[in-house]
Design a protein around this motif. Sequence first.
Motif, short mmCIF file in Angstrom:
data_model
loop_
_atom_site.label_atom_id
_atom_site.label_comp_id
_atom_site.label_asym_id
_atom_site.label_seq_id
_atom_site.Cartn_x
_atom_site.Cartn_y
_atom_site.Cartn_z
N THR A 42 -13.67 -3.52 -3.11
CA THR A 42 -12.23 -3.69 -3.24
C THR A 42 -11.53 -3.23 -1.97
OG1 THR A 42 -12.31 -3.33 -5.63
CG2 THR A 42 -10.19 -3.02 -4.55
N VAL A 43 -10.70 -4.12 -1.42
CA VAL A 43 -9.85 -3.78 -0.28
C VAL A 43 -8.45 -4.25 -0.64
CG1 VAL A 43 -9.54 -3.88 2.22
CG2 VAL A 43 -11.82 -4.27 1.24
N THR A 44 -7.58 -3.33 -0.99
CA THR A 44 -6.28 -3.71 -1.55
C THR A 44 -5.24 -4.08 -0.52
OG1 THR A 44 -5.84 -1.34 -1.64
CG2 THR A 44 -6.46 -2.40 -3.69
N THR A 45 -5.44 -3.65 0.72
CA THR A 45 -4.45 -3.89 1.77
C THR A 45 -5.10 -3.67 3.12
OG1 THR A 45 -2.34 -3.10 2.75
CG2 THR A 45 -3.70 -1.49 1.58
N PRO A 46 -4.61 -4.33 4.18
CA PRO A 46 -5.13 -4.05 5.52
C PRO A 46 -4.43 -2.86 6.17
CG PRO A 46 -3.55 -5.83 5.64
CD PRO A 46 -3.65 -5.46 4.19
N ARG A 47 -3.38 -2.35 5.51
CA ARG A 47 -2.53 -1.31 6.10
C ARG A 47 -2.89 0.08 5.57
NH1 ARG A 47 3.53 -3.32 5.33
NH2 ARG A 47 3.80 -1.11 5.84
N GLU A 48 -3.18 0.99 6.48
CA GLU A 48 -3.56 2.33 6.07
C GLU A 48 -2.42 3.07 5.39
OE1 GLU A 48 -5.88 5.07 8.23
OE2 GLU A 48 -6.96 3.55 9.37
N ARG A 98 -3.53 -11.49 6.90
CA ARG A 98 -4.30 -10.59 7.77
C ARG A 98 -5.55 -10.08 7.07
NH1 ARG A 98 -1.99 -4.72 9.46
NH2 ARG A 98 -3.91 -3.85 10.34
N LEU A 99 -5.40 -9.70 5.80
CA LEU A 99 -6.53 -9.16 5.05
C LEU A 99 -7.58 -10.23 4.78
CD1 LEU A 99 -7.97 -6.94 3.52
CD2 LEU A 99 -6.48 -7.38 1.55
N VAL A 100 -7.17 -11.39 4.32
CA VAL A 100 -8.12 -12.46 4.02
C VAL A 100 -8.85 -12.89 5.28
CG1 VAL A 100 -8.36 -14.85 3.23
CG2 VAL A 100 -6.86 -13.26 1.99
N SER A 101 -8.14 -12.97 6.40
CA SER A 101 -8.77 -13.32 7.67
C SER A 101 -9.85 -12.30 8.04
CB SER A 101 -7.71 -13.38 8.77
OG SER A 101 -8.30 -13.67 10.02
N ALA A 102 -9.54 -11.02 7.85
CA ALA A 102 -10.52 -9.98 8.16
C ALA A 102 -11.73 -10.06 7.25
CB ALA A 102 -9.85 -8.60 8.05
N LEU A 103 -11.48 -10.31 5.97
CA LEU A 103 -12.58 -10.41 5.01
C LEU A 103 -13.46 -11.62 5.31
CD1 LEU A 103 -10.56 -9.50 1.81
CD2 LEU A 103 -12.40 -8.13 2.81
N ALA A 104 -12.83 -12.74 5.67
CA ALA A 104 -13.60 -13.93 6.01
C ALA A 104 -14.45 -13.69 7.24
CB ALA A 104 -12.66 -15.12 6.24
#
Length: 206
Positions: A42-48, A98-104
Motif C-alpha cells: 500500500t502506497v497512499t500518497t507520493p507526498r511525505e 505522480r504516484l501511478v507513474s512512480a508505481l508503473a
Amino acid sequence: ITRRCAEVLAKHGFPLLIVTKSDLVTRDIDVFKQTPTVVAVTVTTPREDIANLIEPYAPPPERRLSALQGVVESGIVAVARIDPILPTVNDDEKDFERLVSALASVGVKQITVATMKPVKGVFASIKQANPQVFEKLSKEYADGTWVAGYKYLHREKRRKILETLRPIVLRHGLGFASCREGLAQYNTVLCDGTAHCRDLLSSYFS
C-alpha cells in the motif's frame, strides 16, 4: 511471526498473498520464491507530508516504492494499493498521476484503490489529532451511508474518485481494481491481484 508462517506455507507449496504497508516485506523474498506469491504494498500518497499525517507509523512512500521495486526485480508478482483515499486529503489528481507513474516505473502489475470507510469512533480520533482535517472529512461524509458498521462516501463521490484514477492507471498500462466500492464495472482485474498468477494457482482450486 509473519516470516515463520510464510515458511510453513511455502514448505507445503501453498500460495501466498502478502498485503502490507511495510518495506520489511523484502526480507522474506527468499521465502516467496518457493511458492506462487503475489505481494501487494500500500502506497497512499507520493507526498511525505500527507503520509506523515494519515499514516505516521508506516515507512515513508519512497521506502515502499523501493520495496516494490525489489520485489519485482526478484521475479515476484507485485501490485500496489492506494488505500485509503481520503477526500480533500490525498485525492489530488496531480498526486494520483505522480504516484501511478512512480508505481508503473517500478513494475507493478495493477493498482487497487479504496476510499476510507471509517468505523464509529474514527472521526472523534481525527478531530482530536487534526481539527482542520476533521472539519473537511465531516463535510465530505455528511451525505454518506452506514454499511455493516462502516461509513461510506456518497456513491457519486466514490464514483468520481474512481473515474479520476482509472484513466490514469489504464494510461500507464496497468490493471485497475477497486475494493468494496460497489462499482465493480470499473475493474479490469480481480481486486486482490491474484489474477496475475491465476494459472499457477488453478491447481489448488480444481
